[in-house]
Motif scaffolding. Sequence first.
Motif, short mmCIF file in Angstrom:
data_model
loop_
_atom_site.label_atom_id
_atom_site.label_comp_id
_atom_site.label_asym_id
_atom_site.label_seq_id
_atom_site.Cartn_x
_atom_site.Cartn_y
_atom_site.Cartn_z
N SER A 119 -6.79 -4.53 5.39
CA SER A 119 -6.78 -3.07 5.39
C SER A 119 -5.71 -2.54 4.44
O SER A 119 -5.91 -1.53 3.75
N ALA B 166 -4.88 2.32 -5.16
CA ALA B 166 -3.65 3.08 -5.42
C ALA B 166 -2.92 2.52 -6.64
O ALA B 166 -2.35 3.28 -7.44
N GLU C 186 -7.11 -3.00 0.91
CA GLU C 186 -8.15 -2.00 0.62
C GLU C 186 -7.54 -0.69 0.12
O GLU C 186 -8.13 0.00 -0.71
N ARG C 187 -6.36 -0.35 0.62
CA ARG C 187 -5.67 0.86 0.16
C ARG C 187 -4.85 0.59 -1.11
O ARG C 187 -4.73 1.45 -1.98
N ASP D 280 0.83 -1.22 0.00
CA ASP D 280 0.00 0.00 0.00
C ASP D 280 0.86 1.26 0.00
O ASP D 280 0.34 2.37 -0.12
#
Length: 329
Positions: A233, A241, A236-237, A95
């Motif tokens: 989590s 991106a 999810e980012r 991420d």
Amino acid sequence: MRGAPPDLRGRMSQSRHVPVMLQRCLDLLAPALTEPGAVVVDCTLGLGGHSEALLTRFPEARLIALDRDKEALRLSGERLAPFGERATLVHAVYDELPDVLDRLGVPRVQGILFDLGVSSMQLDEADRGFAYAQDAPLDMRMDQTTGVSAAEVLNTYPPGELVRILRQYGEEKQAKRIVSAIVREREKEPFSNSARLVELIRDSLPQAAKRTGGNPAKRTFQALRIEVNGELSVLERAIPAAVKALGVGGRIAVLSYHSLEDRLVKQVFAAGAANTAPPGLPVVPEQYQPRLKLLTRGAELPTEEEVAENRRAAPARFRGAERIREDIS
């Protein structure tokens, strides 16, 4: 395995370290990587199998590869050394891709690959604690320099939080029963090794639950690993991106290994491929047009031959997409 030191190479079988769905990944990314100077990002370097194949097949391409595991970076660095400056290896979680590209002065890339989940090296190195089939310290951190271990999670989290983790990340129907046993046992002695946890789970479950779905500890170990590494989590980012980092015509390929990962990837790809115009417009302005074109129909599965060659490919789900326009604000 080329590039691995002799002590490790002797312990590695080819069947363990065949990159999952390798040919499909290469074929899907190929149209975006034929131009000189194309940049491809391997967001999950691991032992470097996918990266080595990308550099070999696309001799004009430059590779940027990320991994949070320093040992993986060391080993894959030796493997990829023959490619010289074409390969840039970075210690980072995926991420962090926007920051990595910014530091390297790369505004857009042409290809991105994610091979999610735990790597073969992490499963095979006994002292990491990822595998429920062998006794090992309950660590499960992909980056062993930071964060809390699986043992700390088991020994310190409130019972309600442990139940949530097992249900949400492991889809474990017997979460309450398992957590009750964990809480009871940790009061006698803190957990430190995997064998004790596996035995506790076996003893906690009713016979019917032990007859289906393979090793009964599988779902609990998956849940702990996801919690320890913040995998969902981070994902999810990371996927949005990554899509944003693609230039027009760039392609992204994602291999996931359980339904939670695959669902997140599906949602991001579906949103990018959707028309976002308010209903009733006679002509759809360009800013509402899809940004992505889906390149796979649903999630593609490995072939029987691939699974026979590499048993760890069995749960794999493969999705791909192409960036077809820039964002317009």
